[in-house]
Design an enzyme around this catalytic site. Sequence first.
Site, PDB file in Angstrom:
ATOM      1  N   GLY A  63       2.020   2.038  10.661  1.00 19.15           N
ATOM      2  CA  GLY A  63       3.002   3.117  10.540  1.00 19.15           C
ATOM      3  C   GLY A  63       3.658   3.500  11.856  1.00 19.15           C
ATOM      4  O   GLY A  63       4.319   4.527  11.952  1.00 19.15           O
ATOM      5  N   SER A  68       2.932  -2.434  10.315  1.00 21.53           N
ATOM      6  CA  SER A  68       4.379  -2.487  10.522  1.00 21.53           C
ATOM      7  C   SER A  68       4.972  -3.865  10.228  1.00 21.53           C
ATOM      8  O   SER A  68       5.880  -4.315  10.920  1.00 21.53           O
ATOM      9  CB  SER A  68       4.738  -2.025  11.943  1.00 21.53           C
ATOM     10  OG  SER A  68       4.299  -0.684  12.138  1.00 21.53           O
ATOM     11  N   GLU A  87      -5.877  -5.054  10.241  1.00 19.31           N
ATOM     12  CA  GLU A  87      -4.863  -4.030  10.462  1.00 19.31           C
ATOM     13  C   GLU A  87      -5.156  -3.302  11.780  1.00 19.31           C
ATOM     14  O   GLU A  87      -5.959  -2.362  11.797  1.00 19.31           O
ATOM     15  CB  GLU A  87      -4.882  -3.012   9.326  1.00 19.31           C
ATOM     16  CG  GLU A  87      -4.560  -3.594   7.969  1.00 19.31           C
ATOM     17  CD  GLU A  87      -3.892  -2.572   7.073  1.00 19.31           C
ATOM     18  OE1 GLU A  87      -2.782  -2.845   6.603  1.00 19.31           O
ATOM     19  OE2 GLU A  87      -4.449  -1.473   6.879  1.00 19.31           O
ATOM     20  N   LYS A 126       0.103   4.204  -0.208  1.00 20.14           N
ATOM     21  CA  LYS A 126      -0.567   5.397   0.340  1.00 20.14           C
ATOM     22  C   LYS A 126      -0.343   6.581  -0.620  1.00 20.14           C
ATOM     23  O   LYS A 126      -0.216   6.375  -1.817  1.00 20.14           O
ATOM     24  CB  LYS A 126      -0.063   5.714   1.747  1.00 20.14           C
ATOM     25  CG  LYS A 126      -0.078   4.489   2.661  1.00 20.14           C
ATOM     26  CD  LYS A 126       0.032   4.861   4.096  1.00 20.14           C
ATOM     27  CE  LYS A 126       0.231   3.618   4.936  1.00 20.14           C
ATOM     28  NZ  LYS A 126      -0.111   3.804   6.317  1.00 20.14           N
ATOM     29  N   HIS A 142      -9.716   1.248   4.562  1.00 25.58           N
ATOM     30  CA  HIS A 142      -8.448   1.427   5.283  1.00 25.58           C
ATOM     31  C   HIS A 142      -8.707   2.346   6.479  1.00 25.58           C
ATOM     32  O   HIS A 142      -9.508   3.279   6.397  1.00 25.58           O
ATOM     33  CB  HIS A 142      -7.392   2.036   4.350  1.00 25.58           C
ATOM     34  CG  HIS A 142      -6.009   1.990   4.936  1.00 25.58           C
ATOM     35  ND1 HIS A 142      -5.589   2.906   5.873  1.00 25.58           N
ATOM     36  CD2 HIS A 142      -4.971   1.136   4.746  1.00 25.58           C
ATOM     37  CE1 HIS A 142      -4.336   2.611   6.229  1.00 25.58           C
ATOM     38  NE2 HIS A 142      -3.945   1.538   5.558  1.00 25.58           N
ATOM     39  N   GLU A 147      -7.163   4.725   7.647  1.00 29.45           N
ATOM     40  CA  GLU A 147      -6.957   6.163   7.399  1.00 29.45           C
ATOM     41  C   GLU A 147      -8.187   6.778   6.748  1.00 29.45           C
ATOM     42  O   GLU A 147      -8.529   7.931   7.015  1.00 29.45           O
ATOM     43  CB  GLU A 147      -5.688   6.365   6.551  1.00 29.45           C
ATOM     44  CG  GLU A 147      -4.432   6.085   7.373  1.00 29.45           C
ATOM     45  CD  GLU A 147      -3.222   5.620   6.587  1.00 29.45           C
ATOM     46  OE1 GLU A 147      -3.206   5.752   5.353  1.00 29.45           O
ATOM     47  OE2 GLU A 147      -2.277   5.107   7.229  1.00 29.45           O
ATOM     48  N   ASN A 154       0.875  -1.176   0.000  1.00 28.83           N
ATOM     49  CA  ASN A 154       0.000   0.000   0.000  1.00 28.83           C
ATOM     50  C   ASN A 154       0.910   1.224   0.000  1.00 28.83           C
ATOM     51  O   ASN A 154       1.501   1.554   1.020  1.00 28.83           O
ATOM     52  CB  ASN A 154      -0.895  -0.011   1.256  1.00 28.83           C
ATOM     53  CG  ASN A 154      -1.698   1.271   1.392  1.00 28.83           C
ATOM     54  OD1 ASN A 154      -1.797   2.061   0.443  1.00 28.83           O
ATOM     55  ND2 ASN A 154      -2.272   1.478   2.573  1.00 28.83           N
TER      56      ASN A 154
HETATM   57  C1  PEP Z   1      -0.947   0.152   5.829  1.00 23.87           C
HETATM   58  O1  PEP Z   1      -0.830   1.293   5.411  1.00 23.87           O
HETATM   59  O2  PEP Z   1      -1.922  -0.511   5.488  1.00 23.87           O
HETATM   60  C2  PEP Z   1       0.106  -0.376   6.701  1.00 23.87           C
HETATM   61  C3  PEP Z   1      -0.039  -1.575   7.199  1.00 23.87           C
HETATM   62  O3  PEP Z   1       1.180   0.438   6.917  1.00 23.87           O
HETATM   63  P1  PEP Z   1       2.557   0.029   7.653  1.00 23.87           P
HETATM   64  O4  PEP Z   1       3.015  -1.273   7.073  1.00 23.87           O
HETATM   65  O5  PEP Z   1       3.480   1.159   7.336  1.00 23.87           O
HETATM   66  O6  PEP Z   1       2.261  -0.094   9.109  1.00 23.87           O
END
Ligand code: PEP
Length: 254
Positions: free
Chosen positions: A178, A217, A172, A17, A100, A102, A15
Site C-alpha cells: 500500500g 504495490s 509481501e 481488504k 497478512h 496487517e 485482496n
Molecule cells: C496486500 O494488501 O496484500 C497488498 C499487496 O496491497 P497493495 O497491492 O495495495 O500493496
Amino acid sequence: MNLMAQQRRTLIAGNWKMNGQLTANSALLGDLLATPLESTCEILVCVPSVYLAQCEALLQRTPIAYGAQDVSAHQSGAYTGEVSPAMLADFSCKYVIVGHSERRAYHHESDELVAQKALQALRSSICPIVCVGETLEQREAGRTNEIVVTQLRAVMDVLDDGALARIVVAYEPVWAIGTGKTATPEMAQEVHAVLRATLAERSEFAADKVRILYGGSMKPDNAKELLEMPDIDGGLIGGASLKAVDFLAIVAAA
Ligand code: PEP
C-alpha cells in the site's frame, strides 16, 4: 525456468481488504465478468467473509474464484466473532489468506497462530495463502531471509509433506504494501528463491508444487517484469484489485 515451474498455474489474487459493500461489489465483479478472460492463469478475489455468499451467487461457474481474508485457528466453539474454516467451506470458498502483515501487526498474530490457521484451513479443504514478509527496519538490518524463513518454517512445522504441497505462499515485504514502493524483480526473486529452497529442504515435491506469489504495490506497469521472474508464480494484489481495469491489466500481464 524449469519444467515444473512451467506447470505451476499462475495465480492472480486480489485482496480487497476492508473495502466494498454489496452494491459496489456487484459492480466490480460485474466489470470483471464482463471482460472475456482469455488468460490461462487462475483468478481469485479475497473478500470480507460476510460477502462470501454474494460471491457464491455471482461467481460460481465463472472463471473467477473467491476466498476469504482470514480464518479462525479453531473449528468451532467459544470464539466470539471468529469464522471457522468449516463456515468458509459452507460458501464453497477455496482459498483463505492467513498471516497478512496487517493481521500480524494490528492483531498481534504470531507465527504459531498463523501456522494453526493454515493447518485448520487445509483440514476443511481450503487452500491457505500464507503471507510472509519483512519490515523496512528488518530489511535494513539485513534480516530479510531470516524473517521470512522463520515465518514459513512455523507453517512447515505443523504440516506433513502432502499438506505442505497444497499451500500457497505470498511474499509481501511490509514496506511495499500500500505504499507504492515495489521490490525490484531481482529483490523479489532473491527472496522467492530462498523460500523455495526452504520448502525443498523438506520436500522437493512441495517446492516444485507450491506457488509463491509476490505482493506489495503490484500494478499494471510493474506486473509483467515481476511475473517474468522464475520463482514468482503470481501476485497478491491489494489496491489495484479494487479497480477492474487495473486488476484485469495485471491478469493480462500474467
Ligand atoms: C496486500 O494488501 O496484500 C497488498 C499487496 O496491497 P497493495 O497491492 O495495495 O500493496
